[in-house]
Design a protein around this motif. Structure first.
Motif, PDB file in Angstrom:
ATOM      1  N   PHE A   1       1.444   9.691   6.090  1.00 54.87           N
ATOM      2  CA  PHE A   1       0.181   9.512   6.805  1.00 54.87           C
ATOM      3  C   PHE A   1      -0.492   8.211   6.400  1.00 54.87           C
ATOM      4  CE2 PHE A   1      -4.431   9.999   7.110  1.00 54.87           C
ATOM      5  CZ  PHE A   1      -4.570  10.342   8.448  1.00 54.87           C
ATOM      6  N   ILE A   2      -0.530   7.944   5.098  1.00 54.94           N
ATOM      7  CA  ILE A   2      -1.132   6.690   4.629  1.00 54.94           C
ATOM      8  C   ILE A   2      -0.319   5.498   5.131  1.00 54.94           C
ATOM      9  CG2 ILE A   2      -1.651   5.336   2.564  1.00 54.94           C
ATOM     10  CD1 ILE A   2      -2.352   7.925   1.147  1.00 54.94           C
ATOM     11  N   ALA A   3       1.001   5.641   5.174  1.00 51.06           N
ATOM     12  CA  ALA A   3       1.841   4.560   5.697  1.00 51.06           C
ATOM     13  C   ALA A   3       1.543   4.290   7.166  1.00 51.06           C
ATOM     14  CB  ALA A   3       3.311   4.911   5.508  1.00 51.06           C
ATOM     15  N   ALA A   4       1.285   5.359   7.935  1.00 47.01           N
ATOM     16  CA  ALA A   4       0.983   5.169   9.357  1.00 47.01           C
ATOM     17  C   ALA A   4      -0.326   4.403   9.546  1.00 47.01           C
ATOM     18  CB  ALA A   4       0.907   6.526  10.055  1.00 47.01           C
ATOM     19  N   THR A   5      -1.356   4.776   8.790  1.00 44.38           N
ATOM     20  CA  THR A   5      -2.628   4.051   8.921  1.00 44.38           C
ATOM     21  C   THR A   5      -2.502   2.627   8.394  1.00 44.38           C
ATOM     22  OG1 THR A   5      -3.329   4.946   6.771  1.00 44.38           O
ATOM     23  CG2 THR A   5      -3.978   6.172   8.723  1.00 44.38           C
TER      24      THR A   5
ATOM     25  N   VAL B   1       4.835  18.073   0.712  1.00 41.86           N
ATOM     26  CA  VAL B   1       3.414  17.724   0.689  1.00 41.86           C
ATOM     27  C   VAL B   1       3.183  16.271   0.278  1.00 41.86           C
ATOM     28  CG1 VAL B   1       1.200  18.226  -0.420  1.00 41.86           C
ATOM     29  CG2 VAL B   1       2.628  20.103   0.388  1.00 41.86           C
ATOM     30  N   PRO B   2       3.747  15.792  -0.848  1.00 45.19           N
ATOM     31  CA  PRO B   2       3.555  14.375  -1.178  1.00 45.19           C
ATOM     32  C   PRO B   2       4.140  13.429  -0.127  1.00 45.19           C
ATOM     33  CG  PRO B   2       4.313  15.589  -3.096  1.00 45.19           C
ATOM     34  CD  PRO B   2       4.461  16.494  -1.924  1.00 45.19           C
ATOM     35  N   VAL B   3       5.314  13.797   0.417  1.00 44.46           N
ATOM     36  CA  VAL B   3       5.916  12.938   1.441  1.00 44.46           C
ATOM     37  C   VAL B   3       5.025  12.868   2.675  1.00 44.46           C
ATOM     38  CG1 VAL B   3       7.850  12.767   3.059  1.00 44.46           C
ATOM     39  CG2 VAL B   3       8.287  13.209   0.651  1.00 44.46           C
TER      40      VAL B   3
ATOM     41  N   HIS C   1       0.826  -1.215   0.000  1.00 46.45           N
ATOM     42  CA  HIS C   1       0.000   0.000   0.000  1.00 46.45           C
ATOM     43  C   HIS C   1       0.859   1.263   0.000  1.00 46.45           C
ATOM     44  CE1 HIS C   1      -3.015  -2.984   1.082  1.00 46.45           C
ATOM     45  NE2 HIS C   1      -3.910  -2.114   0.653  1.00 46.45           N
ATOM     46  N   LEU C   2       2.076   1.138   0.509  1.00 47.72           N
ATOM     47  CA  LEU C   2       2.983   2.272   0.418  1.00 47.72           C
ATOM     48  C   LEU C   2       3.355   2.529  -1.040  1.00 47.72           C
ATOM     49  CD1 LEU C   2       4.410   4.245   2.298  1.00 47.72           C
ATOM     50  CD2 LEU C   2       6.369   2.710   2.325  1.00 47.72           C
ATOM     51  N   ALA C   3       3.484   1.460  -1.827  1.00 49.48           N
ATOM     52  CA  ALA C   3       3.773   1.623  -3.252  1.00 49.48           C
ATOM     53  C   ALA C   3       2.616   2.308  -3.967  1.00 49.48           C
ATOM     54  CB  ALA C   3       4.051   0.257  -3.880  1.00 49.48           C
TER      55      ALA C   3
END
Length: 761
Positions: free
Chosen positions: A350-354, A343-345, A297-299
């Motif tokens: 945030f998505i990586a944390a969830t 901003v993209p990072v 999902h990080l990809a």
């Protein structure tokens, strides 16, 4: 590593649509946040850069021509002074018929403080005494440039445009603020005042220095004060608002996307407990299992974020209107590269944390498969459900409703995740409806009139009024006068307006209190109430020259002009202090079928150069880019909602596969089994629609009114989406959810019994 990649590849093939939507949703979120960053930079930087390059004055004081402004040089905290320069009001007309009210400012030399920056032409030339330099916005309104000739209607004078310049002072606004014209002192005939600019050693002391300057000159000598903070706030205006809207929805969409990813992984883990156990049994460590989901999902998030950044960088400046201009300016700012990376990072992290939080649960799955019980759709039915089945209601409807709420915590979490994008969509529709209200019903947001007519000394008040009254498409004429008044503390000026008369009161749009009917009664804008820390019911004292005006605020009106820093009473009340006061302008309400531009042209011609007619500006005109923003936001939020919907459907289908034997054993057909999943999905979507619509309507109104209050316009401008739109949105969401669920549910219902046995095992 090879096994990890094979597992990720297999999962990607199984969930291609979900992966695509995750990438698109992430890209949409990052684009929104990048555009918001660009708009914030665009709103602040150009004016700040102009102010710095021109060594702008922090305070401009308009005083009587008899005031000794030279004493301001001796004030502690004043670094340098511009002027005083003689000023005179005038009206200019171009050869194309455009007209504008202006302030002629006699400037013998090009000033070092508040230095106009030439964009075309050259500065004033003593050999051309009738040459002038126009402020850029005024030049645009007059369609004039270097070499053009302007006339002063009602006189034989002509002025030649030598140049066009930018200035950090408050700029020309038709019907509200005169444009700035720099001229030689000999060209300023019959000056009525003078203006002095103060550049301060400490800009934070602006209010204090204004107070000291007014005290030094005397309140009666000061007619108007403008500060750098007011000019900056005015220039930021709608661009900053667009940035706030994009930023708000971008952050909301990012949270919704993170929750959708979390829900997708959690649901997938529940459906693959046996597979995860087998992976651990053959040697996968908990960390490897977590990394499978996290890296996958990080990809997706990284692909979406990089695509968004590249798209914004390559095509952002080609967007229409101010969005494209904002990106173009932002790309030239020093912090552009940092923001484009940060901003993209930030979104990916945030998505990586969830994702990591949900994937951590996969690492805790035991290596020995645990037998799973049948879901309560097939066993453990409650007494009310069994009773409903006994009265021959459709089993699909009853069991579908029961399936949706059999596991209440899980269902409530799904409803909450689905409701969040729906909530934000309703807020976006509220913004759209409010803009529509501004355009279709301007009288409800403080714009009851369509034209403003200014008169000069060459026409008597009675003659001007007769011309306006005789026009067949003018429904009402409201005589008015506006003066600048110093507030208590003498730190700034406000607009004191006399609008209408006791016999023909002005139709203010009131958000609080009542209309001003009696003597000394007035209504005020939110900006003035904020400035004075006052409320409806208070008495306020202000100074107009040497006179003191005390008014009782009986209502709060919606004031789109002057940042709400206006207080309005009747013309009769102003005449109590100044019996000789005559109306200097008229507000015109037109018939519904009248075309404002045609009426303005006709009145200008009949006034023979003595009537300056302007269309009342509507704030909604500057917010037109917000419509495109709303469409883009709704698209991104719909993608996020679709991701969550697919997750919920996948979970229900997997739960239903375990109940397949039991459902077929009690005689249900594949169509009825499909109907159970479709009904459960529709019921879940309906719950999300009800929650999202209810909360979104309240939140949208609150956010819009809060923005209106902070900008000075005032609360009470919000307009929720029509009920028909909300019903259509809800119906489309529920019907779409049922339609999306139908295909996978039908495919699962046709599974062979041996497949069902394997699923249960």
């Amino acid at each position: 590593m090879r096994a990890t990649l094979r597992w990720a590849h297999s999962d990607l093939r199984t969930h291609r649509g979900e992966a695509l939507f995750l990438v698109l949703a992430t890209a949409g979120v990052v684009v929104s946040l990048l555009l918001a960053t660009a708009l914030f930079g665009y709103a602040t930087n150009p004016w700040q850069r102009l102010f710095t390059q021109s060594r702008g004055a922090h305070v401009w004081l308009h005083t009587a021509d008899t005031a000794d402004a030279g004493r301001l040089n001796a004030l502690d905290g004043v670094a340098s002074v511009a002027g005083p320069y003689p000023t005179a009001p005038a009206t200019l007309a171009s050869g194309g018929g455009a007209r504008a009210s202006v302030e002629l400012r006699g400037t013998p030399d090009r000033p070092s403080v508040g230095r106009p920056l030439l964009t075309s032409g050259h500065w004033l030339d003593p050999e051309n005494p009738d040459g002038v330099v126009l402020e850029s916005r005024l030049a645009h309104a007059l369609l004039a440039g270097p070499g053009d000739t302007l006339t002063l209607p009602g006189t034989a004078r002509k002025l030649t445009v030598l140049g066009v310049a930018d200035s950090p002072e408050p700029r020309y606004r038709p019907g509200e603020r005169p444009g700035l014209v720099w001229a030689l002192p000999s060209a300023v005939h019959d000056p009525v005042g003078q203006v002095t600019g103060l550049r301060l050693a400490d800009p934070e002391d602006t209010d204090y220095m204004v107070q000291r300057a007014v005290t030094e000159l005397g309140a009666g000598a000061v007619t108007k004060v403008s500060t750098w903070t007011q000019a900056r706030a005015e220039e930021q205006g709608s661009d900053r608002l667009l940035g706030q809207v994009l930023g708000l929805f971008g952050l909301g969409a990012l949270i919704a996307a993170g929750l959708a990813v979390h829900g997708a992984i959690a649901t997938r883990i529940r459906g693959h407990l046996r597979d995860i156990s087998i992976l651990k049994a053959i040697g996968f460590t908990p960390g490897q299992v977590v990394r499978v989901y996290l890296l996958q999902h990080l990809a997706y998030a990284l692909l979406g974020a990089v695509s968004a950044a590249a798209l914004t960088e390559a095509l952002g400046n080609r967007l229409p209107g101010r969005l494209g201009d904002a990106v173009g300016v932002w790309q030239g700012l020093p912090g552009h590269a940092v923001a484009l990376f940060a901003v993209p990072v930030g979104a990916v992290l945030f998505i990586a944390a969830t994702t990591g939080l949900a994937a951590w649960r996969a690492g805790r799955v035991p290596p020995v498969p645990v037998p799973r019980r049948l879901s309560s759709a097939g066993g453990g039915l409650s007494r009310p459900v069994r009773r409903l089945l006994g009265v021959r209601l459709s089993p699909a409807l009853v069991l579908g409703w029961h399936t949706a709420f059999a596991r209440r915590p899980r269902t409530l979490a799904t409803v909450a995740r689905l409701a969040l994008p729906l909530l934000l969509i309703v807020v976006a529709l509220s913004a759209w409806s409010t803009i529509d209200r501004f355009q279709s019903h301007p009288e409800r947001i403080g714009l009851p009139t369509a034209l403003t007519v200014h008169t000069d000394s060459g026409i008597a008040a009675g003659e001007a009024r007769a011309i306006l009254d005789e026009d067949p498409q003018v429904a009402d004429v409201y005589p008015s006068a506006e003066v600048a008044a110093l507030v208590p503390g003498q730190t700034s000026t406000i607009a004191l307006r006399g609008l209408g008369t006791a016999d023909n009161p002005y139709p203010h749009a009131l958000a609080e209190g009542r209309a001003a009917r009696g003597p000394d009664e007035a209504v005020a804008g939110q900006g003035l109430l904020n400035l004075l820390d006052a409320k409806v019911g208070d008495w306020v004292r202000m100074t107009v020259g040497d006179d003191v005006q005390i008014l009782h605020i009986v209502g709060r009106s919606i004031e789109p002009e002057n940042a709400g820093r206006s207080i309005s009473t009747s013309l009769d009340t102003l005449r109590e202090n100044d019996p000789d006061l005559t109306p200097s302008r008229y507000e015109l309400r037109l018939d519904k079928d009248a075309e404002a531009s045609e009426v303005a042209a006709r009145l200008t011609e009949e006034g023979r150069g003595h009537l300056d007619v302007h269309t009342v500006p509507n704030p909604a005109d500057s917010l037109s880019p917000l419509r495109g923003v709303v469409i883009g936001v709704i698209t991104v939020l719909a993608l996020i909602g679709l991701i969550e919907l697919l997750t919920a459907i996948g979970g229900m289908v997997r739960e239903g596969e375990r109940d397949l034997l039991a459902l077929k054993a009690i005689g249900l057909s594949p169509r009825q089994i499909t109907g159970i999943t479709v009904t459960a999905t529709a019921v879940t979507a309906l719950g999300a629609v009800l929650v999202g619509t209810a909360l979104g309507s309240v939140l949208g109104r609150w956010l819009i009114d809060a923005q209106g209050s902070s900008s000075g316009v005032g609360a009470g401008i919000a307009s929720g989406p029509p009920a028909a739109i909300l019903l259509a949105l809800g119906a489309a969401a529920v019907a779409g959810a049922a339609a999306v669920a139908a295909v996978p549910a039908a495919r699962a219902a046709r599974h062979r019994l041996t497949d069902a046995l394997n699923t249960v095992a």
